[in-house]
Design an enzyme around this catalytic site. Structure first.
Site, short mmCIF file in Angstrom:
data_model
loop_
_atom_site.label_atom_id
_atom_site.label_comp_id
_atom_site.label_asym_id
_atom_site.label_seq_id
_atom_site.Cartn_x
_atom_site.Cartn_y
_atom_site.Cartn_z
N LYS A 56 39.31 70.51 28.58
CA LYS A 56 39.93 70.38 29.90
C LYS A 56 39.68 71.60 30.78
CE LYS A 56 41.65 66.26 29.43
NZ LYS A 56 41.13 65.15 30.27
N TYR A 76 41.13 70.22 22.72
CA TYR A 76 41.54 69.54 23.97
C TYR A 76 41.56 70.53 25.15
CZ TYR A 76 44.48 66.64 27.06
OH TYR A 76 44.98 65.92 28.11
P1 NAP Z 1 45.81 56.98 27.20
O1 NAP Z 1 47.02 56.21 27.57
O2 NAP Z 1 45.51 57.19 25.77
O3 NAP Z 1 44.55 56.30 27.91
C1 NAP Z 1 43.28 56.79 27.67
C2 NAP Z 1 42.27 55.87 28.32
O4 NAP Z 1 40.96 56.41 28.09
C3 NAP Z 1 42.28 54.47 27.72
O5 NAP Z 1 42.04 53.55 28.75
C4 NAP Z 1 41.09 54.50 26.76
O6 NAP Z 1 40.53 53.21 26.58
C5 NAP Z 1 40.13 55.39 27.54
N1 NAP Z 1 39.08 55.98 26.74
C6 NAP Z 1 39.18 56.83 25.70
N2 NAP Z 1 37.96 57.15 25.24
C7 NAP Z 1 37.07 56.50 26.02
C8 NAP Z 1 35.66 56.44 26.05
N3 NAP Z 1 34.92 57.12 25.17
N4 NAP Z 1 35.06 55.65 26.98
C9 NAP Z 1 35.81 54.95 27.87
N5 NAP Z 1 37.15 54.99 27.89
C10 NAP Z 1 37.77 55.74 26.96
O7 NAP Z 1 45.85 58.43 27.86
P2 NAP Z 1 46.52 59.00 29.22
O8 NAP Z 1 47.68 59.80 28.83
O9 NAP Z 1 46.66 57.92 30.23
O10 NAP Z 1 45.40 60.04 29.67
C11 NAP Z 1 44.50 59.82 30.72
C12 NAP Z 1 43.87 61.15 31.11
O11 NAP Z 1 44.88 62.05 31.55
C13 NAP Z 1 43.16 61.85 29.94
O12 NAP Z 1 42.00 62.49 30.41
C14 NAP Z 1 44.18 62.87 29.49
O13 NAP Z 1 43.59 63.95 28.83
C15 NAP Z 1 44.80 63.26 30.83
N6 NAP Z 1 46.13 63.87 30.72
C16 NAP Z 1 47.17 63.18 30.19
C17 NAP Z 1 48.42 63.78 30.15
C18 NAP Z 1 49.63 63.06 29.60
O14 NAP Z 1 50.69 63.71 29.46
N7 NAP Z 1 49.56 61.78 29.29
C19 NAP Z 1 48.59 65.08 30.61
C20 NAP Z 1 47.51 65.75 31.14
C21 NAP Z 1 46.28 65.14 31.20
P3 NAP Z 1 40.20 52.62 25.12
O15 NAP Z 1 41.50 52.48 24.39
O16 NAP Z 1 39.53 51.32 25.39
O17 NAP Z 1 39.31 53.63 24.44
#
Ligand code: NAP
Length: 250
Positions: free
Chosen positions: A160, A156
């Site tokens: 990133k 990861y």
């Molecule tokens: P999440 O709730 O798991 O949502 C992930 C989203 O990405 C879902 O809509 C999922 O849709 C979609 N997705 C995954 N694989 C995909 C693919 N191959 N094609 C199209 N859509 C896809 O995660 P989140 O926490 O909101 O994270 C969003 C972003 O923020 C990510 O890049 C993550 O690394 C980053 N981030 C998150 C955090 C945190 O603490 N949450 C911190 C730093 C960075 P499906 O279910 O339909 O696949």
């Protein structure tokens, strides 16, 4: 006057979590928003309904952005529906956390393809239409893990961190065409992605380590993305904006 009146945005992975927050914020400020998802059709429809509820316009497009051809199709269908593309937010992401000793090749590949190759795929698809119009705002979502590293997240964190190098390079390539490319690096936000990591204990520790004394929200990230997508940020490119309450200071 809303900041994104007349603008069209694609937000990848907008079916829930941070992507939903970003899509909602852009729509609230007038953008017509393409809500992308891979498999969560119902959740993506919910995002679209929330956008409609605030008077916005949304179109759900299913596409697995880790696949080159699907990302091409996503951008094509978005432009066919809305006539243009102004803002691309590469937010789709996933984790397969485990220590290197235990990490399987498949866990490495899935995370790199979903978090990094997807960014290449979508930027590649969007670059030509944006260059043609001499306008574009690309915002790629990284993470504090990509800046500081995190045990159990070599896959990861690598994906990133690579998004940062990719974005700076693309900013240099596309700057002369009035296209900006920036990165938002969120800290911890309660979402499906972090449900396993953010136990009660870990949440407390994360809050203690954060100068602003709380976790982030999808709205915090949405506000930062909206700034970088707006005309107020027209002279900002190749930058990493941490939205983490001060957790990681570069
Ligand atoms: P999440 O709730 O798991 O949502 C992930 C989203 O990405 C879902 O809509 C999922 O849709 C979609 N997705 C995954 N694989 C995909 C693919 N191959 N094609 C199209 N859509 C896809 O995660 P989140 O926490 O909101 O994270 C969003 C972003 O923020 C990510 O890049 C993550 O690394 C980053 N981030 C998150 C955090 C945190 O603490 N949450 C911190 C730093 C960075 P499906 O279910 O339909 O696949």
């Amino acid at each position: 006057m809303k900041r994104f009146e007349g603008k069209v945005a694609i937000v990848t992975g907008a079916s829930r979590g941070i992507g939903r927050g970003i899509a909602l914020r852009l729509a609230e400020e007038g953008a017509r928003v393409v809500v992308n998802h891979r498999s969560s059709a119902e959740e993506a429809d919910e995002t679209a309904q929330l956008i409609h509820a605030v008077g916005g316009e949304a179109l759900v497009i299913q596409a697995d952005v880790s696949q080159f051809d699907e990302a091409q199709r996503l951008v094509k269908e978005a432009i066919a529906a809305f006539g243009q593309l102004d803002v691309l937010v590469n937010n789709a992401g996933t984790t397969r956390d485990t220590l290197i000793m235990m990490m399987k090749e498949e866990q490495w590949d899935t995370v790199i393809d979903t978090n990094l190759k997807s960014v290449f795929n979508c930027c590649k698809a969007a670059a030509r239409p944006m260059v043609k119009r001499k306008y574009g705002r690309i915002i790629n979502i990284s993470s504090v893990s990509g800046l500081a590293g995190q045990a159990g997240q070599t896959n990861y964190a690598a994906s990133k961190a690579a998004v940062v190098g990719f974005s700076k390079s693309l900013a240099k390539e596309l700057g002369s065409r009035n296209i900006t490319v920036n990165v938002v690096a969120p800290g911890f936000v309660h979402t499906a992605l972090t449900a396993d990591i953010l136990t009660e204990d870990n949440t407390r520790m994360a809050i203690e380590a954060t100068p602003l004394g709380r976790l982030g929200t999808a709205e915090d990230v949405g506000a930062a993305v909206a700034f970088l997508a707006s005309d107020e940020a027209s002279f900002v490119t190749g930058q990493v904006l941490s939205v983490d309450g001060g957790l990681v200071m570069q």
